[in-house]
Design a protein around this motif. Structure first.
Motif, mmCIF file in Angstrom:
data_model
loop_
_atom_site.group_PDB
_atom_site.id
_atom_site.type_symbol
_atom_site.label_atom_id
_atom_site.label_comp_id
_atom_site.label_asym_id
_atom_site.label_seq_id
_atom_site.Cartn_x
_atom_site.Cartn_y
_atom_site.Cartn_z
ATOM 1 N N MET A 1 -20.648 -72.031 87.614
ATOM 2 C CA MET A 1 -19.465 -72.225 88.429
ATOM 3 C C MET A 1 -19.341 -71.067 89.410
ATOM 4 O O MET A 1 -19.566 -69.915 89.086
ATOM 5 N N ALA A 2 -18.965 -71.373 90.623
ATOM 6 C CA ALA A 2 -18.861 -70.381 91.691
ATOM 7 C C ALA A 2 -17.578 -69.574 91.562
ATOM 8 O O ALA A 2 -16.538 -70.094 91.187
ATOM 9 N N ASP A 3 -17.679 -68.279 91.881
ATOM 10 C CA ASP A 3 -16.486 -67.446 91.999
ATOM 11 C C ASP A 3 -15.794 -67.837 93.294
ATOM 12 O O ASP A 3 -16.426 -67.906 94.346
ATOM 13 N N GLN A 30 -15.379 -77.693 105.234
ATOM 14 C CA GLN A 30 -15.204 -76.394 104.578
ATOM 15 C C GLN A 30 -13.791 -76.231 104.019
ATOM 16 O O GLN A 30 -13.488 -75.205 103.416
ATOM 17 N N GLY A 31 -12.928 -77.226 104.210
ATOM 18 C CA GLY A 31 -11.585 -77.204 103.624
ATOM 19 C C GLY A 31 -10.634 -76.220 104.276
ATOM 20 O O GLY A 31 -9.720 -75.713 103.623
ATOM 21 N N LEU A 32 -10.817 -75.963 105.574
ATOM 22 C CA LEU A 32 -10.001 -74.970 106.267
ATOM 23 C C LEU A 32 -8.784 -75.605 106.926
ATOM 24 O O LEU A 32 -8.784 -76.782 107.261
ATOM 25 N N SER A 33 -7.754 -74.787 107.120
ATOM 26 C CA SER A 33 -6.498 -75.233 107.706
ATOM 27 C C SER A 33 -5.973 -74.141 108.627
ATOM 28 O O SER A 33 -6.429 -72.995 108.571
ATOM 29 N N LEU A 34 -4.977 -74.468 109.453
ATOM 30 C CA LEU A 34 -4.363 -73.476 110.337
ATOM 31 C C LEU A 34 -3.437 -72.520 109.603
ATOM 32 O O LEU A 34 -2.987 -71.535 110.183
ATOM 33 N N GLU A 35 -3.132 -72.807 108.356
ATOM 34 C CA GLU A 35 -2.266 -71.930 107.569
ATOM 35 C C GLU A 35 -2.686 -71.999 106.106
ATOM 36 O O GLU A 35 -3.355 -72.937 105.684
ATOM 37 N N ALA A 60 -15.869 -70.996 97.589
ATOM 38 C CA ALA A 60 -16.968 -70.503 96.755
ATOM 39 C C ALA A 60 -17.593 -69.261 97.368
ATOM 40 O O ALA A 60 -18.042 -69.278 98.512
ATOM 41 N N TRP A 61 -17.557 -68.164 96.608
ATOM 42 C CA TRP A 61 -18.116 -66.857 96.980
ATOM 43 C C TRP A 61 -17.543 -66.315 98.287
ATOM 44 O O TRP A 61 -18.106 -65.389 98.867
ATOM 45 N N GLY A 62 -16.474 -66.903 98.792
ATOM 46 C CA GLY A 62 -15.891 -66.448 100.049
ATOM 47 C C GLY A 62 -16.784 -66.698 101.252
ATOM 48 O O GLY A 62 -16.656 -66.044 102.277
ATOM 49 N N ARG A 63 -17.666 -67.660 101.136
ATOM 50 C CA ARG A 63 -18.658 -67.930 102.181
ATOM 51 C C ARG A 63 -18.290 -69.183 102.964
ATOM 52 O O ARG A 63 -17.880 -70.193 102.389
ATOM 53 N N LEU A 64 -18.495 -69.137 104.249
ATOM 54 C CA LEU A 64 -18.317 -70.283 105.147
ATOM 55 C C LEU A 64 -19.633 -70.520 105.884
ATOM 56 O O LEU A 64 -19.697 -70.515 107.109
ATOM 57 N N ASP A 65 -20.695 -70.713 105.132
ATOM 58 C CA ASP A 65 -22.041 -70.759 105.708
ATOM 59 C C ASP A 65 -22.191 -71.806 106.808
ATOM 60 O O ASP A 65 -22.795 -71.530 107.843
ATOM 61 N N TRP A 81 -12.805 -62.811 107.039
ATOM 62 C CA TRP A 81 -12.451 -61.951 105.914
ATOM 63 C C TRP A 81 -12.525 -62.799 104.659
ATOM 64 O O TRP A 81 -12.103 -63.973 104.660
ATOM 65 N N ALA A 82 -13.070 -62.221 103.597
ATOM 66 C CA ALA A 82 -13.105 -62.885 102.294
ATOM 67 C C ALA A 82 -12.602 -61.904 101.252
ATOM 68 O O ALA A 82 -12.990 -60.735 101.244
ATOM 69 N N GLY A 83 -11.745 -62.390 100.382
ATOM 70 C CA GLY A 83 -11.241 -61.566 99.296
ATOM 71 C C GLY A 83 -12.328 -61.275 98.279
ATOM 72 O O GLY A 83 -13.390 -61.898 98.277
ATOM 73 N N GLY A 84 -12.063 -60.325 97.409
ATOM 74 C CA GLY A 84 -13.023 -59.962 96.377
ATOM 75 C C GLY A 84 -12.787 -60.713 95.080
ATOM 76 O O GLY A 84 -11.718 -61.279 94.855
ATOM 77 N N TYR A 85 -13.798 -60.712 94.231
ATOM 78 C CA TYR A 85 -13.714 -61.325 92.907
ATOM 79 C C TYR A 85 -13.995 -60.218 91.896
ATOM 80 O O TYR A 85 -15.120 -59.687 91.862
#
Length: 147
Positions: A1-3, A30-35, A60-65, A81-85
């Motif tokens: 399972m992905a972080d 990628q499941g992105l939104s304006l907010e 998943a893993w804070g990546r938007l490949d 920016w991606a948060g940490g796990y």
């Protein structure tokens, strides 16, 4: 399972109008939104006078490949920016200026760029440290469609 962590991404530059459908498809996939926790992105939500700013939780893993690959292919500058796990990876800031490579910077959970003592020593001078922060704080230009 992905972080899974939260991400934000600002995209700018000029994109050919005939790529509108493709970028919308990538953003939606990628499941992105304006907010944060906002509705699904659609064709009507492009900015009139600024960068396109997108958000998502549980990425998943804070990546938007796919989105980053699209931006790189079309020369669209972005900052992600991606948060940490905890125990796996720390927060990061990815900067692409529209050409060259994506540069990664250590960040905190408030989206600020940070450096460690090792980085400060490697950079070697106060001016180099300031240049490092300036590069990380790249200002994404307005996003526009062009004919």
């Amino acid at each position: 399972m992905a972080d899974r962590v939260s991400v934000s991404c600002r995209i700018g530059g000029d994109l050919a109008e005939n790529q509108r459908r493709k970028i919308v498809d990538v953003i939606v996939d990628q499941g992105l939104s304006l907010e944060w926790d906002g509705p699904d992105f659609d064709f009507t939500q492009f900015p009139d006078d600024g960068p396109l700013t997108l958000f998502a939780h549980e990425v998943a893993w804070g990546r938007l490949d796919d989105l980053e690959g699209f931006c790189i292919e079309h020369g669209l500058p972005f900052v992600r920016w991606a948060g940490g796990y905890p125990g796996q990876f720390g927060p990061e800031r990815a900067v692409f200026t529209g050409s060259g490579d994506v540069t990664l910077y250590a960040a905190d959970e408030e989206e600020f760029t940070v450096i460690t003592r090792n980085t400060a020593e490697r950079l070697g001078s106060y001016h180099a440290i300031l240049a490092h922060f300036a590069a990380a704080d790249f200002q994404v230009p307005h996003f526009r469609f062009v004919p």
